[in-house]
Design an enzyme around this catalytic site. Structure first.
Site, PDB file in Angstrom:
ATOM      1  N   CYS A 189     -83.660  64.771 -71.279  1.00  0.00           N
ATOM      2  CA  CYS A 189     -84.492  65.884 -70.807  1.00  0.00           C
ATOM      3  C   CYS A 189     -84.613  66.963 -71.886  1.00  0.00           C
ATOM      4  O   CYS A 189     -85.710  67.479 -72.141  1.00  0.00           O
ATOM      5  CB  CYS A 189     -83.904  66.476 -69.533  1.00  0.00           C
ATOM      6  SG  CYS A 189     -84.828  67.878 -68.887  1.00  0.00           S
ATOM      7  N   CYS A 240     -80.231  66.811 -64.482  1.00  0.00           N
ATOM      8  CA  CYS A 240     -81.117  67.843 -64.984  1.00  0.00           C
ATOM      9  C   CYS A 240     -82.368  67.953 -64.122  1.00  0.00           C
ATOM     10  O   CYS A 240     -83.110  66.987 -63.967  1.00  0.00           O
ATOM     11  CB  CYS A 240     -81.490  67.501 -66.426  1.00  0.00           C
ATOM     12  SG  CYS A 240     -82.547  68.691 -67.237  1.00  0.00           S
TER      13      CYS A 240
END
Length: 377
Positions: free
Chosen positions: A101, A222
């Site tokens: 991410c 995330c």
């Protein structure tokens, strides 16, 4: 008179990014806050956490009197992060979506949005990390022309920016930033790099940021958050029932819903057994998961870890590795794992030339072998 430097700060709705934005404003910069929405489904309680986080980020901007923007990277997150996450689990590996991410969303999509759309001189995040640059050096990067094309002059003199550990060793997040590109790192400021978490909380309390100070520490994947992981994963991957088998006598100890749900070294929760058992091997053909009865069982240990191509933050492998095809380094495969000294050895990758950027890490030292862990990158 020189115009104030424009820094675009990623705001998550948490205390760390809020204080990062505050500190940037205190330095006299023109600060803009940006909230990224990367996941749009409801959690297990029917609540969209992203909406609440966005409200909290907007309120931070109101308190600090800075502009607020919201961007959506739901499609990019699915394509570049979550699809990779599912593919890796299907292959029996345990990915780290936070690393991916950061690489693709925060330090690529957000970075380009801040620079190209908002005209940022630099970006900032609330990560606990540092770089080898001072702020003014970061701003100078805007005026340094980068080499174009796939190949660069090998004799070109370049001062690569280094990623450095934070002052707060417990909160240090450089593990999650390990795949960030050199281009993005050159234009990034980490305002919290020299601070402790306790001091960050103190700053928030003294500056009317109580609404983010009271929030729980973000956990889980995330942008997706903390969930019942097995239930969540089985919403996207087909169950593949199998058996837990003892590595010692091949006795069947129980059943599971999918061999891909387990990580080497992980404690396996086997119904009806009080004593802990740990995952040693996984057989994708039969679906069996082999387990050992003790954390110090020899089957849990390895003395060699093979890697794919390594991402070098400075873009080039260390000279010692190129020259000698091996080098000593400090190594960890999990966040907050103590760094250990190991030997990185360059090797031949099938279908490629011998490449010091891909090879193996020798884990065995006089201290004994390292235990298998939950990271594969």
């Amino acid at each position: 008179m020189q115009a104030a430097r424009h820094v675009v700060c990623a705001l998550s709705g948490g205390v760390d990014s809020a204080v990062a934005a505050l500190l940037l404003k205190r330095r006299g910069y023109q600060v803009t806050g940006v909230f990224m929405k990367n996941w749009d489904s409801l959690d297990e309680h029917g609540v969209c956490a992203a909406d609440k986080d966005c409200e909290d980020a907007y309120r931070v901007c109101q308190i600090l009197d800075i502009p607020f923007h919201q961007v959506s990277y739901v499609k990019e997150y699915w394509n570049d992060v979550f699809s990779d996450f599912l593919n890796e689990y299907e292959k029996g590996r345990t990915p780290n979506p936070d690393i991916v991410c950061n690489k693709y969303i925060k330090f690529r999509c957000f970075f380009h949005y801040a620079v190209d759309n908002l005209g940022a001189d630099a970006i900032a995040t609330g990560h606990y990390a540092r770089t080898s640059q001072e702020d003014e050096e970061v701003f100078q990067q805007k005026h340094i022309k980068r080499p174009e094309g796939l190949f660069r002059n090998r004799f070109e003199v370049r001062n690569a920016v280094k990623l450095l550990q934070a002052a707060d060793s417990f909160k240090d997040q450089t593990f999650f930033l390990s795949q960030v590109s050199q281009d993005a790192l050159r234009r990034t400021i980490f305002p919290l790099g020299g601070l402790t978490k306790d001091f960050v909380k103190k700053i928030a309390a003294e500056n009317r940021l109580h609404h983010v100070l009271q929030k729980k520490e973000s956990m889980g994947m995330c942008f997706i958050g903390k969930r019942n992981f097995e239930h969540f994963l089985l919403q996207y991957l087909q169950p593949r029932p199998g058996q837990f088998i003892s590595i010692e006598d091949h006795k069947v100890l129980g059943t599971h819903k999918g061999w891909f749900l387990y990580t080497l070294g992980q404690r396996a929760n086997i119904g009806g057994l009080r004593a802990p058992w740990y995952v040693v091997e996984k057989d994708s053909a039969t679906g069996d998961v082999f387990v050992a009865p003790r954390l110090d069982h020899p089957a849990l240990y390895r003395d060699l870890l093979r890697t794919s191509r390594v991402h070098w933050i400075t873009e080039e492998p260390p000279a010692a590795l190129v020259r000698d095809k091996m080098m000593e380094c400090h190594f960890r495969f999990r966040h907050q794992m103590a760094l250990v000294c190991r030997v990185l050895q360059g090797g031949r990758v099938p279908g490629q030339w011998e490449d010091p950027a891909a090879g193996a890490v020798r884990l065995h030292t006089s201290e004994g072998p390292a235990q298998s862990g939950d990271g594969h990158r």
